[in-house]
Enzyme design. Structure first.
Site, short mmCIF file in Angstrom:
data_model
loop_
_atom_site.label_atom_id
_atom_site.label_comp_id
_atom_site.label_asym_id
_atom_site.label_seq_id
_atom_site.Cartn_x
_atom_site.Cartn_y
_atom_site.Cartn_z
N HIS A 199 -1.39 1.59 7.42
CA HIS A 199 -1.88 1.51 6.05
C HIS A 199 -1.70 2.86 5.36
CE1 HIS A 199 -4.17 0.05 2.69
NE2 HIS A 199 -5.13 0.93 2.85
N CYS A 221 30.83 30.06 12.18
CA CYS A 221 31.72 29.48 13.19
C CYS A 221 31.58 30.27 14.50
CB CYS A 221 33.16 29.52 12.70
SG CYS A 221 34.35 28.89 13.92
N CYS A 259 35.58 31.90 15.22
CA CYS A 259 36.19 32.94 14.38
C CYS A 259 35.17 33.74 13.58
CB CYS A 259 37.23 32.33 13.45
SG CYS A 259 36.49 31.29 12.14
N CYS A 270 0.83 -1.21 0.00
CA CYS A 270 0.00 0.00 0.00
C CYS A 270 0.86 1.26 0.00
CB CYS A 270 -0.95 -0.01 1.19
SG CYS A 270 -0.14 -0.16 2.80
N CYS A 284 35.62 23.99 10.20
CA CYS A 284 35.86 25.39 9.85
C CYS A 284 37.21 25.50 9.13
CB CYS A 284 35.85 26.26 11.10
SG CYS A 284 36.25 28.00 10.77
N CYS A 333 39.58 27.95 11.28
CA CYS A 333 40.11 27.41 12.54
C CYS A 333 40.85 26.10 12.35
CB CYS A 333 38.98 27.21 13.54
SG CYS A 333 38.05 28.70 13.94
#
Length: 963
Positions: free
Chosen positions: A881, A461, A464, A311, A799, A802
């Protein structure tokens, strides 16, 4: 052999852990046999041997001993050992290879009377082969051509061949081996297909759950009984056979597919069931294979037969079928020029061709309903997850189908390599256009033209402040629903007062709360202090788990039977109490041996006894008092010749501690010490006074006790050792588990089954639940989708500034939207402990959904949509169903599609809590023009207004057969 069916000579825990650990890494091989084990038993075994590195604190403790392998929790019928429906791997059962099973069987044995549940590994996939264990076998309905009313059910593996089925049918219908036969595949009401390739497997032949097979023995003169009928139906198509729309119901609806193929767990071969169930009148008396004259049906109003839990597929197909741009594309045969058979990511055009053939049947106006057998077979070949007959997800099928159609119809023959670029401060419009053009260089199809839009994703981030902006294509929107903040639990409270029956309560607790929250909520309703409550999960007459107060409620699944016991941490005199789990067991003689077996029954107890009084006698008194409510007084002729010592059940003290020798042999030496009427207990067994007392009592019957005690494992399936009966304190703690063993006669005479199972309903159960305003607007879901969130610690972002992973903030926005907007409402949620479905009503507009305010492209055109289809799901996760609502493009009317049944619908019926996937069509004057290759936000393309869609549809309800 140890009690409970296991062997005493088993290796130590470390050896078991090592040997099984290696075997559990066995890879699946086609044709190999694997065994199902109840996950509860297997988890208990893992605790016992310290299988998991984080759970090695109580390795080898007697109370953790799992006892014989017990799969009773997997059976819907313990007698036939038929598997329950919708069992889930790892949650309900674990799969182990044959060698691992044999080791566990040798070490622990199996509960008497249970047969192993063995299944074969089958292979799926056309290009990438994928092996999986076939847990549920396929149920087929078998009959003989001469007697179509005699229908037999039999289970087969998808790896079985047609020859295997024919051999089984010959045996069932007593057809001699030398007599020629033909095998016919019968479906719908009067359509047949000969199964002539005997080396084909069940999977190759496309047989489905509940399929009817007819065996036809040859006449003695060499003719075939169905020869005339066969010639009449020889013009029937070989794929996706259909029946006349005049047939409003299948003449063999009584043998239609059950929700899932259970298989027969007693079948150790894993091939097919030796047990055969007989149906009633499986076919009508008329067995005519000639198709009825075709009657005109409104194109598109074609039901889809349920092939056994399909179904979900039918619902998805009806939604796509009523997506006008895609359906027109296939009906006009535009796909033929664009099939890409060389795309390594595609399916050689076979999915596109199978879908095209099905769509043409559904819109031919000839068929009231069709059976999409060949389409499902093709889907199963390329997507093994859809090859079985278990319930699946309509949205997951849609995702696969849209992706499969896209790759099969991709106009790009050779995809170029493109390097992804970051925004680096460039204007959004420039970056978005670049992203879309790059996407179209690799992906160019009718699916992209119709269904693809563009997201904007922004990451920041936290360290930073680096901002990363990317634009990504999407094919459908998955929108979260606002989570419920609480949940309703129905639990049973067992009070400490033995005169009170257990009471069922309905409590509201925080969705992510702790067990302590459950106790506090229950305390407010019952008046019992929360600190005196112990929360347990009762399963198969034993404690599956005793929860700690700080454990999360997400460990408790909705289907768990939760019993909360009132216990006493201190006695009335202030002394410390120990609370002991106690199971009821009945000792039964095993027919194959002289030893006895124990069968668990009834509701387990938690009994509190003062530590300084923890002797066998005080324990017996405490248990008798605890069960006094359902101990009945037998009729004079029921109790036998020996009086019964009822202890605290009738307020008396022990009159005699003598027990039946066969039941309490290990307590023999302590009888005199537990008796007050036969002496002080200080006499030596060999003293004159003791001997005189024994002689005095020898001539009269000695009272029997209701039950005897055994120290058992936490499963109650294996005895650990006997209890001290010398009057000394028992060395028991809260982790010890006791069983009270009854013989069959005593249980029958004194144990009141009906009263023991009777409980009260608290007013919280009788009052209707307060219905909060749970409906939310679709716009609320969209706003939640576009809300900024912080990434989780397990899903960080790397990042580039970083040079490390960060829990950045993330925000999704909509940049451009497609011509057909598919919205997936994320109703299902699950974690490692439980699954849930959100039944929140999402109020979505049928007309005029304005998405313009959610599109962040300032130069975007207006985005206004009208609803054209809805995929519905009723029931819980993994079960239930699927149906669909869809708007017919020719007459503009709404219809309800429920497998083979199609009926007229009203707009006010469409918005329900079952709505799962929504299909919206953008308002556009020239929508049905050939899809352009332009950016999705551009103004070209449009929609032919529904008022111009003329048709001669019939408004009557179509009632068709549901397989």
């Amino acid at each position: 052999m140890a009690e409970g069916g296991g062997y005493r000579e088993r290796p130590d825990a470390e050896t078991q852990k090592s040997e099984l650990g290696a075997l559990m890494r066995t890879t699946l091989q086609r044709g190999a046999q694997w065994y199902l084990i109840d996950s509860r038993w297997f988890k208990q075994w893992k605790k016992y041997v310290g299988f998991d590195s984080w759970d090695m604190y109580n390795v080898g403790e007697h109370n953790l001993y799992p006892g014989p392998i017990d799969n009773s929790g997997l059976f819907s019928d313990p007698e036939s050992q038929t598997l329950k429906e919708h069992l889930i791997d790892e949650l309900d059962y674990v799969l182990v290879p044959a060698e691992a099973w044999n080791k566990l069987l040798n070490w622990y044995g199996c509960v008497e009377g249970q047969q192993p549940i063995v299944r074969k590994v089958v292979e799926h996939g056309l290009f990438v082969k994928h092996c999986k264990v076939e847990v549920y076998l396929l149920e087929l309905k078998l009959c003989e051509n001469s007697d179509p009313t005699n229908v037999l059910s039999c289970h087969f593996s998808k790896a079985d061949t047609i020859a295997t089925i024919e051999k089984e049918m010959r045996k069932l219908f007593n057809i001699p081996a030398e007599r020629e036969t033909r095998l016919w595949n019968k479906y719908m009401s009067n359509t047949y297909e000969q199964l002539s390739k005997l080396d084909n497997t069940v999977q190759d032949a496309g047989l489905y759950q509940g399929q009817v097979l007819v065996i036809e023995p040859q006449n003695e003169d060499g003719t075939w009984p169905r020869q005339t009928q066969q010639s009449k139906s020889s013009t029937a198509p070989s794929r996706n056979f259909t029946t006349s729309p005049k047939s409003s119901a299948s003449p063999y609806s009584s043998v239609s597919a059950s929700p899932i193929a259970n298989g027969d767990s007693t079948n150790t071969s894993g091939m097919h069931s030796s047990g055969v169930s007989r149906g009633g009148s499986g076919f009508s008396a008329s067995y005519n294979c000639q198709e009825s004259p075709l009657t005109h049906v409104q194109p598109g109003l074609c039901g889809l037969g349920n092939l056994g839990n399909t179904c979900f597929m039918n619902s998805a197909l009806q939604c796509l079928s009523n997506t006008a741009p895609l359906t027109d594309y296939f009906l006009k045969d535009e796909y033929e020029a664009e099939i890409n058979r060389d795309n390594p990511l595609g399916m050689k055009g076979e999915i596109a061709e199978a879908y095209a053939e099905l769509i043409k049947q559904m819109w031919s106006g000839r068929d009231a309903h069709v059976a999409p057998r060949m389409f499902k077979t093709q889907v199963g070949r390329f997507a093994p997850q859809f090859s079985g007959y278990q319930q699946q997800d309509s949205q997951e099928l849609l995702a696969f189908l849209l992706d499969g159609l896209h790759e099969d119809l991709n106009r790009v023959k050779k995809k170029p390599y493109l390097e992804l670029k970051d925004a680096n401060g460039r204007p959004d419009a420039v970056v978005a256009k670049e992203a879309w053009e790059n996407h179209r260089l690799r992906n160019d199809s009718v699916i992209v033209d119709t269904f693809h839009g563009l997201f904007k994703s922004t990451l920041v981030c936290p360290e930073c402040a680096k901002v990363s902006v990317t634009f990504d294509p999407f094919c459908y929107l998955t929108l979260p629903l606002p989570l419920k903040k609480d949940r309703v639990m129905e639990i049973f409270l067992v009070p400490a007062d033995p005169r009170c029956r257990p009471t069922q309560y309905r409590v509201v607790v925080p969705l992510m709360g702790a067990v302590s929250d459950l106790c506090e909520a229950l305390s407010k309703l019952s008046g019992i202090a929360a600190e005196n409550m112990v929360v347990t999960d009762v399963y198969n007459h034993r404690f599956h788990k005793i929860f700690q107060m700080d454990e999360g409620l997400n460990h408790i699944m909705p289907r768990d039977d939760i019993f909360v016991y009132e216990v006493c941490s201190t006695s009335p005199d202030g002394s410390e109490c120990v609370t002991l789990p106690v199971y009821f067991r009945e000792r039964k003689s095993r027919p194959s041996s002289t030893s006895t077996g124990a069968v668990l029954y009834g509701q387990p107890l938690l009994v509190s006894v003062p530590k300084h009084k923890l002797t066998l006698e005080s324990l017996y008194q405490a248990v008798c008092e605890r069960i006094s409510r359902y101990i009945k007084q037998p009729l004079p002729d029921e109790s036998g010749s020996s009086p019964l010592e009822l202890g605290a059940c009738n307020g008396s003290r022990s009159g005699c501690a003598g027990e039946d020798e066969e039941e309490m042999e290990h307590q023999e030496e302590g009888r005199e010490q537990l008796s007050e009427t036969e002496g002080s207990g200080d006499d030596e067994p060999g003293s004159d006074h003791g001997e005189a007392t024994q002689k005095k009592n020898k001539g009269r019957p000695c009272p029997r006790r209701l039950f005897t005690f055994s120290l058992v494992n936490s499963y109650g399936t294996a005895d650990i050792n006997s209890l001290a009966t010398d009057g000394k304190l028992l060395k028991l703690n809260s982790r010890s588990t006791l069983a009270i063993d009854w013989d069959s006669e005593t249980r029958s005479c004194y144990y009141n089954e009906q009263e023991s199972e009777t409980y009260e309903k608290h007013v919280s159960m009788l009052q209707p639940q307060k219905k909060k305003k749970t409906a939310v607007a679709l716009r609320d879901c969209i706003e939640l989708f576009t809300t900024m969130e912080t990434l989780g610690e397990h899903d960080p972002w790397y990042c580039p500034n970083c040079k490390k992973h960060q829990q950045a903030t993330k925000k999704f926005d909509l940049w451009s939207l497609p011509k057909i907007l598919v919205v997936h409402l994320k109703r299902f949620s699950y974690n490692r402990y439980w699954r849930d479905k959100l039944d929140t009503v999402v109020e979505f507009p049928v007309r005029g959904l304005n998405m313009s305010e959610f599109v962040c492209d300032p130069s975007a055109r207006p985005y206004v949509y009208d609803l054209i289809a809805v995929s519905n799901h009723y029931g819980a996760m993994g079960v239930g169903h699927y149906t669909a609502y869809a708007k017919n493009k020719l007459n503009g009317k709404w219809y309800y599609f429920d497998d083979s049944n199609v009926s007229l619908a009203c707009e006010d019926q469409i918005v329900t809590k079952a709505a799962y996937v929504l299909f919206y069509q953008r308002r556009d004057d020239e929508f049905h023009k050939t899809p352009s290759l332009s950016f999705p936000g551009s103004s070209d393309g449009g929609a032919r207004p529904s008022s111009s869609q003329q048709g001669t549809g019939d408004d009557e309800t179509y009632s068709m057969d549901t397989n």
